[in-house]
Write an enzyme that holds these catalytic residues in place. Structure first.
Site, PDB file in Angstrom:
ATOM      1  N   ASN A   8     -12.681  -3.243  36.260  1.00  0.00           N
ATOM      2  CA  ASN A   8     -13.426  -2.495  36.208  1.00  0.00           C
ATOM      3  C   ASN A   8     -15.124  -3.661  37.665  1.00  0.00           C
ATOM      4  O   ASN A   8     -14.374  -4.847  37.258  1.00  0.00           O
ATOM      5  CB  ASN A   8     -14.184  -2.781  35.180  1.00  0.00           C
ATOM      6  N   ASN A  47     -20.526   2.331  20.952  1.00  0.00           N
ATOM      7  CA  ASN A  47     -20.740   3.241  21.924  1.00  0.00           C
ATOM      8  C   ASN A  47     -21.876   4.401  22.157  1.00  0.00           C
ATOM      9  O   ASN A  47     -22.599   4.703  23.630  1.00  0.00           O
ATOM     10  CB  ASN A  47     -19.546   3.254  22.834  1.00  0.00           C
ATOM     11  N   LYS A  50     -17.447   4.385  37.576  1.00  0.00           N
ATOM     12  CA  LYS A  50     -17.233   4.339  36.298  1.00  0.00           C
ATOM     13  C   LYS A  50     -18.055   3.315  36.824  1.00  0.00           C
ATOM     14  O   LYS A  50     -18.591   2.542  35.005  1.00  0.00           O
ATOM     15  CB  LYS A  50     -16.125   3.394  37.052  1.00  0.00           C
ATOM     16  N   ASN A  64     -22.225  -1.530  28.482  1.00  0.00           N
ATOM     17  CA  ASN A  64     -21.762  -1.837  28.150  1.00  0.00           C
ATOM     18  C   ASN A  64     -22.489  -2.809  27.566  1.00  0.00           C
ATOM     19  O   ASN A  64     -22.787  -3.766  26.372  1.00  0.00           O
ATOM     20  CB  ASN A  64     -21.332  -2.809  29.080  1.00  0.00           C
ATOM     21  N   SER A 124     -17.745  -1.683  23.039  1.00  0.00           N
ATOM     22  CA  SER A 124     -16.811  -2.117  24.286  1.00  0.00           C
ATOM     23  C   SER A 124     -16.317  -3.448  24.787  1.00  0.00           C
ATOM     24  O   SER A 124     -16.677  -3.756  23.896  1.00  0.00           O
ATOM     25  CB  SER A 124     -18.349  -1.057  25.435  1.00  0.00           C
ATOM     26  N   LYS A 159      -9.809 -10.909  34.727  1.00  0.00           N
ATOM     27  CA  LYS A 159     -11.749 -10.750  34.994  1.00  0.00           C
ATOM     28  C   LYS A 159     -12.024 -10.710  36.128  1.00  0.00           C
ATOM     29  O   LYS A 159     -11.954 -11.382  36.582  1.00  0.00           O
ATOM     30  CB  LYS A 159     -12.018 -11.492  33.763  1.00  0.00           C
TER      31      LYS A 159
HETATM   32  P1  NAD Z   1      -7.320  -9.679  29.991  1.00  0.00           P
HETATM   33  O1  NAD Z   1      -8.143 -10.651  29.473  1.00  0.00           O
HETATM   34  O2  NAD Z   1      -6.596  -9.478  28.937  1.00  0.00           O
HETATM   35  O3  NAD Z   1      -6.584 -10.898  30.959  1.00  0.00           O
HETATM   36  C1  NAD Z   1      -7.139 -10.988  32.030  1.00  0.00           C
HETATM   37  C2  NAD Z   1      -5.744 -12.245  32.309  1.00  0.00           C
HETATM   38  O4  NAD Z   1      -6.137 -12.992  33.463  1.00  0.00           O
HETATM   39  C3  NAD Z   1      -5.729 -13.815  30.723  1.00  0.00           C
HETATM   40  O5  NAD Z   1      -4.003 -13.253  30.367  1.00  0.00           O
HETATM   41  C4  NAD Z   1      -5.673 -14.460  31.580  1.00  0.00           C
HETATM   42  O6  NAD Z   1      -5.156 -15.132  31.653  1.00  0.00           O
HETATM   43  C5  NAD Z   1      -5.683 -14.307  32.643  1.00  0.00           C
HETATM   44  N1  NAD Z   1      -5.832 -15.623  34.111  1.00  0.00           N
HETATM   45  C6  NAD Z   1      -7.084 -15.718  33.913  1.00  0.00           C
HETATM   46  N2  NAD Z   1      -7.390 -16.750  35.409  1.00  0.00           N
HETATM   47  C7  NAD Z   1      -6.448 -16.684  35.757  1.00  0.00           C
HETATM   48  C8  NAD Z   1      -5.732 -16.898  36.780  1.00  0.00           C
HETATM   49  N3  NAD Z   1      -6.547 -17.654  37.546  1.00  0.00           N
HETATM   50  N4  NAD Z   1      -4.344 -16.732  37.337  1.00  0.00           N
HETATM   51  C9  NAD Z   1      -3.851 -16.321  36.891  1.00  0.00           C
HETATM   52  N5  NAD Z   1      -3.845 -15.364  35.464  1.00  0.00           N
HETATM   53  C10 NAD Z   1      -5.283 -15.511  35.139  1.00  0.00           C
HETATM   54  O7  NAD Z   1      -7.992  -8.376  30.076  1.00  0.00           O
HETATM   55  P2  NAD Z   1      -8.262  -7.145  30.871  1.00  0.00           P
HETATM   56  O8  NAD Z   1      -8.655  -6.388  29.594  1.00  0.00           O
HETATM   57  O9  NAD Z   1      -6.518  -6.877  30.779  1.00  0.00           O
HETATM   58  O10 NAD Z   1      -8.857  -6.136  31.643  1.00  0.00           O
HETATM   59  C11 NAD Z   1      -8.390  -7.300  32.780  1.00  0.00           C
HETATM   60  C12 NAD Z   1      -9.316  -6.005  34.701  1.00  0.00           C
HETATM   61  O11 NAD Z   1      -9.134  -4.573  33.846  1.00  0.00           O
HETATM   62  C13 NAD Z   1     -11.193  -6.344  33.736  1.00  0.00           C
HETATM   63  O12 NAD Z   1     -11.734  -5.812  34.890  1.00  0.00           O
HETATM   64  C14 NAD Z   1     -11.524  -5.290  32.746  1.00  0.00           C
HETATM   65  O13 NAD Z   1     -12.607  -4.717  33.205  1.00  0.00           O
HETATM   66  C15 NAD Z   1     -10.313  -4.418  33.653  1.00  0.00           C
HETATM   67  N6  NAD Z   1      -9.779  -3.276  32.937  1.00  0.00           N
HETATM   68  C16 NAD Z   1      -9.721  -3.225  31.307  1.00  0.00           C
HETATM   69  C17 NAD Z   1      -9.111  -1.909  29.973  1.00  0.00           C
HETATM   70  C18 NAD Z   1      -8.933  -2.138  29.013  1.00  0.00           C
HETATM   71  O14 NAD Z   1      -8.736  -1.346  28.687  1.00  0.00           O
HETATM   72  N7  NAD Z   1      -8.285  -3.698  28.759  1.00  0.00           N
HETATM   73  C19 NAD Z   1      -9.352  -0.573  30.835  1.00  0.00           C
HETATM   74  C20 NAD Z   1      -9.275  -0.101  32.164  1.00  0.00           C
HETATM   75  C21 NAD Z   1     -10.238  -1.629  32.951  1.00  0.00           C
END
Ligand code: NAD
Length: 305
Positions: free
Chosen positions: A103, A202, A184, A192, A254, A77
């Protein structure tokens, strides 16, 4: 290519999973059950058409086990970027390319606190994913991935685009990528926090006149900040586009609303909060974004503090 995914959650699993089809990929995550599941039975990706993609990247909680990678993709994140880079420093050498598709605004800057600008690639993704459980994701949305270098040299960005294209991603490599990142951010600024605070889908941001006014006020501030930072957006067009996205994703929940429902930290400081931060740097007041950032942080405190 030797590739490390820093944060192998929903999106990290998608990009890392696909890349593992023809690269050495390491999923690096602090979530032990997920790491164990990938190592024991591989990663399952449920696709929209009902098919299942099965892949077998390596997974670990220990960056020392990976060593220096050619490419690191940051998918924690956005609030966790700085910490994750410091903790996973062993993976990043003097030639490692570091890509963020997270994001929010400021991920590239966060990475450049630790990694030289010449190694940093930023971008946006239109893919969507959710976690179904350890070693298992749902690939909910498909679309282009835009990337570009933070420096003037696009050689590394093109190399990354080629690697992603080779495993099926639709890629665009552009020196205008910061404009796409801002675009974006504008949509996330509009949708959000409002949907998280109101606990609503949304589409309500467009359909409800009060919500639409709030979205417009925040987006206009964000555009003023972006333009002062060197962009050239037309505020009316940006507002109209954000409301169109609200309509096109009307039934969706969202990510910030999901975070609040699941009592997790949100990415508010990297979305509306990033507008406030950048505004302060540039001497621009951003009271609407400041207010909603504080409201979401107050909401988080009801369950995190
Ligand atoms: P998620 O919570 O599923 O994944 C994040 C992962 O990071 C988790 O598995 C967590 O355990 C891991 N993590 C936390 N701290 C860590 C560390 N120090 N070292 C290694 N791993 C660590 O999140 P996501 O939905 O995959 O989103 C990730 C990014 O992508 C965000 O910025 C989100 O806004 C963006 N994004 C997500 C989507 C979507 O559909 N999910 C779409 C576009 C963009």
């Amino acid at each position: 290519m030797k590739i490390a995914i820093l944060g192998a959650g929903a999106m990290g699993s998608l990009y890392g999973g696909y890349l593992s089809k023809n690269n050495e990929v390491w999923m690096v995550d602090i979530w032990q059950d997920h790491v164990n599941a990938i190592n024991e039975k591989g990663l399952e990706i449920d696709e929209l058409d009902g098919s299942v993609t099965k892949v077998s990247p390596k997974a670990t909680t220990n960056p020392e086990e990976v060593g220096v990678a050619d490419l690191a993709i940051v998918f924690v994140k956005s609030t966790q970027t700085a910490e994750a880079l410091v903790k996973n420093r062993a993976i990043i050498g003097s030639d490692t390319i570091v890509l963020t598709l997270q994001n929010g605004y400021g991920n590239g800057e966060d990475i450049m606190e630790v990694v030289p600008k010449e190694q940093v690639i930023v971008g946006t993704t239109s893919h969507g994913c959710t976690m179904k459980g350890p070693g298992h994701i749902f690939h909910a949305g498909v679309g282009p991935t835009h990337i570009g270098a933070m420096s003037d040299d696009q050689t590394n960005a093109q190399k990354v685009a080629d690697a992603l294209e080779a495993v099926g991603f639709e890629m665009d490599c552009s020196d205008k990528v910061l404009a796409l990142v801002w675009s974006k951010v504008f949509v996330n600024v509009a949708i959000n926090a409002i949907t998280a605070l109101l606990d609503i889908h949304n589409g309500y941001v467009n359909d409800n006149a009060h919500a639409a006014i709030c979205a417009e006020l925040m987006v206009r501030e964000a555009v003023t900040v972006a333009n002062a930072a060197g962009m050239d957006f037309n505020a009316d067009e940006v507002v109209a586009n954000a409301l169109v996205v609200a309509v096109n994703t009307s039934a969706n929940r969202s990510s910030m609303r999901s975070d609040v429902i699941l009592k997790r930290q949100t990415e508010i400081t990297k979305i509306n909060g990033a507008v406030v931060k950048k505004g302060k740097e540039l001497g621009i007041a951003t009271p609407y974004n400041e207010l909603i950032t504080q409201l979401i942080l107050a909401k988080e405190d009801t369950y995190l503090a």
